[in-house]
Design a protein around this motif. Structure first.
Motif, PDB file in Angstrom:
ATOM      1  N   SER A 351       0.827  -1.207   0.000  1.00 33.88           N
ATOM      2  CA  SER A 351       0.000   0.000   0.000  1.00 33.88           C
ATOM      3  C   SER A 351       0.859   1.254   0.000  1.00 33.88           C
ATOM      4  O   SER A 351       0.411   2.329  -0.408  1.00 33.88           O
ATOM      5  N   SER A 352       2.113   1.121   0.438  1.00 34.26           N
ATOM      6  CA  SER A 352       3.044   2.248   0.435  1.00 34.26           C
ATOM      7  C   SER A 352       4.473   1.719   0.330  1.00 34.26           C
ATOM      8  O   SER A 352       4.880   0.868   1.120  1.00 34.26           O
ATOM      9  N   SER A 384       0.187  15.798   0.166  1.00 31.80           N
ATOM     10  CA  SER A 384       0.890  14.722   0.862  1.00 31.80           C
ATOM     11  C   SER A 384       0.596  13.384   0.205  1.00 31.80           C
ATOM     12  O   SER A 384      -0.335  13.257  -0.606  1.00 31.80           O
ATOM     13  N   PHE A 385       1.351  12.373   0.604  1.00 26.95           N
ATOM     14  CA  PHE A 385       1.118  11.020   0.126  1.00 26.95           C
ATOM     15  C   PHE A 385      -0.275  10.543   0.519  1.00 26.95           C
ATOM     16  O   PHE A 385      -0.981   9.928  -0.282  1.00 26.95           O
ATOM     17  N   ASP A 386      -0.693  10.842   1.754  1.00 28.30           N
ATOM     18  CA  ASP A 386      -2.006  10.398   2.217  1.00 28.30           C
ATOM     19  C   ASP A 386      -3.121  11.082   1.439  1.00 28.30           C
ATOM     20  O   ASP A 386      -4.158  10.460   1.149  1.00 28.30           O
ATOM     21  N   HIS A 387      -2.944  12.364   1.114  1.00 24.40           N
ATOM     22  CA  HIS A 387      -3.948  13.054   0.295  1.00 24.40           C
ATOM     23  C   HIS A 387      -4.011  12.446  -1.105  1.00 24.40           C
ATOM     24  O   HIS A 387      -5.089  12.311  -1.694  1.00 24.40           O
ATOM     25  N   CYS A 388      -2.852  12.080  -1.633  1.00 26.95           N
ATOM     26  CA  CYS A 388      -2.798  11.451  -2.956  1.00 26.95           C
ATOM     27  C   CYS A 388      -3.506  10.101  -2.929  1.00 26.95           C
ATOM     28  O   CYS A 388      -4.276   9.769  -3.839  1.00 26.95           O
ATOM     29  N   ARG A 389      -3.294   9.350  -1.871  1.00 26.36           N
ATOM     30  CA  ARG A 389      -3.972   8.072  -1.700  1.00 26.36           C
ATOM     31  C   ARG A 389      -5.488   8.261  -1.630  1.00 26.36           C
ATOM     32  O   ARG A 389      -6.253   7.498  -2.235  1.00 26.36           O
ATOM     33  N   ALA A 390      -5.921   9.274  -0.902  1.00 26.21           N
ATOM     34  CA  ALA A 390      -7.349   9.536  -0.753  1.00 26.21           C
ATOM     35  C   ALA A 390      -7.993   9.826  -2.110  1.00 26.21           C
ATOM     36  O   ALA A 390      -9.122   9.403  -2.383  1.00 26.21           O
ATOM     37  N   ASP A 393      -8.282   6.553  -3.980  1.00 28.81           N
ATOM     38  CA  ASP A 393      -9.339   5.763  -3.364  1.00 28.81           C
ATOM     39  C   ASP A 393     -10.720   6.256  -3.804  1.00 28.81           C
ATOM     40  O   ASP A 393     -11.651   5.470  -3.999  1.00 28.81           O
ATOM     41  N   CYS A 408       1.026  14.692  -7.292  1.00 29.07           N
ATOM     42  CA  CYS A 408       0.356  13.397  -7.156  1.00 29.07           C
ATOM     43  C   CYS A 408       0.015  12.871  -8.540  1.00 29.07           C
ATOM     44  O   CYS A 408      -0.640  13.562  -9.328  1.00 29.07           O
ATOM     45  N   GLY A 428       2.200   3.832  -4.199  1.00 27.62           N
ATOM     46  CA  GLY A 428       1.242   2.950  -3.536  1.00 27.62           C
ATOM     47  C   GLY A 428       0.289   2.314  -4.524  1.00 27.62           C
ATOM     48  O   GLY A 428       0.093   2.819  -5.635  1.00 27.62           O
TER      49      GLY A 428
END
Length: 469
Positions: A351-352, A384-390, A393, A408, A428
């Motif tokens: 996932s990362s 951020s990476f988490d924002h890119c993941r969101a 998703d 991203c 990810g």
């Protein structure tokens, strides 16, 4: 019930059960038998196919002095290890790890070599050898090391390479005029010898065959050299005869085209030998950069046996060789692209993954272009990476993404990609979607193995190529 009758029924049930398992797992037994083939000079045992056809094939590896020392040695201990007959053709006569490398450009006319600017490097090599050339570095790139050292192509070497295709046909035929098949690969090509033997066994070698992954330049269709291509003995003879009377014409054609495999395709076209399209068995990319869901000419890739990959570094060749050896040590079924993706590629993704570029390139989101977007996920993806993941998703067709310095990138296609040590890029995958994709691809599989004529093969040859129990 008599004992003999009971034994026969039990044997029938066993055979029937194995057949049913093969059908429902979409697997088939290769028409080869395997053996451990140690010699007095070998430390480790390795698995080679024992096939009568193997002795009737010449493998021709084309390379150049700007890459030969870094890229050839791995082939001698992997892809060519089981090959009884091979020759290495280059732009310089030399010996590498005890193997003679031949200068194939002697087959180009003296006038062309004297007058054409592409031969600047060639004249240097013939006069000074390697003196004055940049040092060749050791390539360590693999799906798990670093990206794309194979792309560092020497420009002068690239210009010279296109001139090797036509004379290498003559040279290969001289080396082994009794071969049934001539297989041509490059220094960054991985060749699966086991599957190649199985594949060629389905063709009638007495016919003029030209087999390869199709490409076009203008109206000329040709077999892509990096993926590897194959000529039967009758096809070789036709090419040699066709070129011999029109050397100047075909050298003029080569001058105006940027790749030599197209020039060879032109000769074969003039000789009335069409290309037998070998997709998806022959591939122009490595497993690290290949999309497993790709489709061409109404064929997919996932379900079918693999023979070659291209743009493969020495470390990746080592990895693929080790995987193939392990596969045939554990299995008595044909190796397919799906097996490489499921068992070699899939375990590498998470996932990362830090310092990794998974080659996501469908869409890029950054502050300059998207900070005022109406979509909150797009507006914040670059942060951020988490924002890119969101964002990925939220987009139901997004299967993977990467984040690098305020940018991203997302993709609807699966790609493994490469590690980039010391860099900030982070990648990810949406693992559930990757697994759903692989299941969907698997559901399309039937029981067909090869895109080949499946012409009659000598029964005695079939018997000799059965696996020894």
């Amino acid at each position: 019930m008599p004992f003999r009758t009971l034994l026969c029924r039990l044997l029938f049930c066993a055979i029937f059960s194995v057949s049913i398992i093969n059908i429902f797992t979409k697997a088939s037994s290769p028409s080869l038998r395997f053996r451990n083939a140690p010699s007095a000079s070998e430390v480790n045992n390795f698995i080679c196919p024992q096939s009568q056809l193997a002795d009737d094939i010449l493998v021709v590896l084309r390379t150049g002095a700007t890459e030969s020392r870094e890229k050839l040695p791995v082939h001698f201990r992997t892809t060519l290890r089981c090959v009884p007959h091979f020759v290495v053709l280059s732009d310089l006569d030399e010996v590498i790890e005890g193997v003679q490398v031949h200068n194939v450009l002697e087959g180009v006319s003296e006038a062309t070599k004297r007058d054409h600017e592409d031969f600047k490097l060639y004249h240097h090599l013939q006069k000074y050898g390697r003196k004055g050339l940049p040092e060749q570095k050791v390539v360590t790139a693999m799906s798990g090391s670093s990206k794309g050292d194979y792309m560092q192509t020497d420009k002068d070497g690239w210009k010279l390479d296109k001139w090797k295709f036509l004379p290498m046909i003559d040279e290969a035929y001289k080396k082994k005029p009794d071969a049934l098949w001539y297989v041509f690969i490059e220094a960054d090509t991985y060749l699966g010898w086991n599957n190649l033997l199985d594949y060629l066994g389905k063709f009638d070698a007495s016919k003029p065959y030209y087999i390869g992954k199709h490409l076009y330049i203008n109206d000329v269709e040709f077999g892509y050299g990096g993926a590897g291509f194959v000529l039967s003995n009758p096809a070789m003879l036709k090419v040699v005869d066709q070129r011999s009377t029109r050397v100047s014409e075909y050298e003029d054609f080569t001058k105006t085209h940027w790749v030599g495999d197209c020039a060879l395709g032109k000769v074969l076209e003039d000789a009335k030998i069409p290309l037998h399209r070998a997709f998806p068995h022959f591939q122009g990319d490595s497993p690290a950069s290949l999309n497993p869901a790709i489709e061409k000419i109404d064929r997919d890739l996932w379900c079918y046996p693999s023979i070659s990959y291209h743009h493969v570094s020495p470390a990746e060749i080592e990895e693929l060789w080790a995987f193939e050896q392990d596969w045939y040590d554990r299995h008595d079924i044909t190796l397919r692209h799906r097996d490489i993706f499921m068992e070699l590629v899939r375990p590498k993704i998470e996932s990362s993954v830090l310092a990794w570029d998974n080659m996501s390139a469908d869409k890029e989101y950054n502050a300059h272009d998207h900070s005022t977007s109406d979509d909150a996920f797009e507006r914040n993806a670059w942060k951020s990476f988490d924002h890119c993941r969101a964002l990925c998703d939220d987009q139901t067709d997004c299967i993977q993404f990467s984040f690098d310095a305020g940018s991203c990138s997302t993709s609807t296609k699966f790609t493994l990609g490469y590690a980039k040590p010391g860099e900030r890029i982070r990648s990810g995958w949406m693992l559930d979607r990757v697994d759903d994709l692989f299941r969907l691809l698997e559901e399309k599989c039937g029981i067909k193995d090869w895109f080949a004529p499946d012409e009659p093969v000598n029964n005695e040859l079939k018997m000799r190529r059965k696996r020894k129990v």
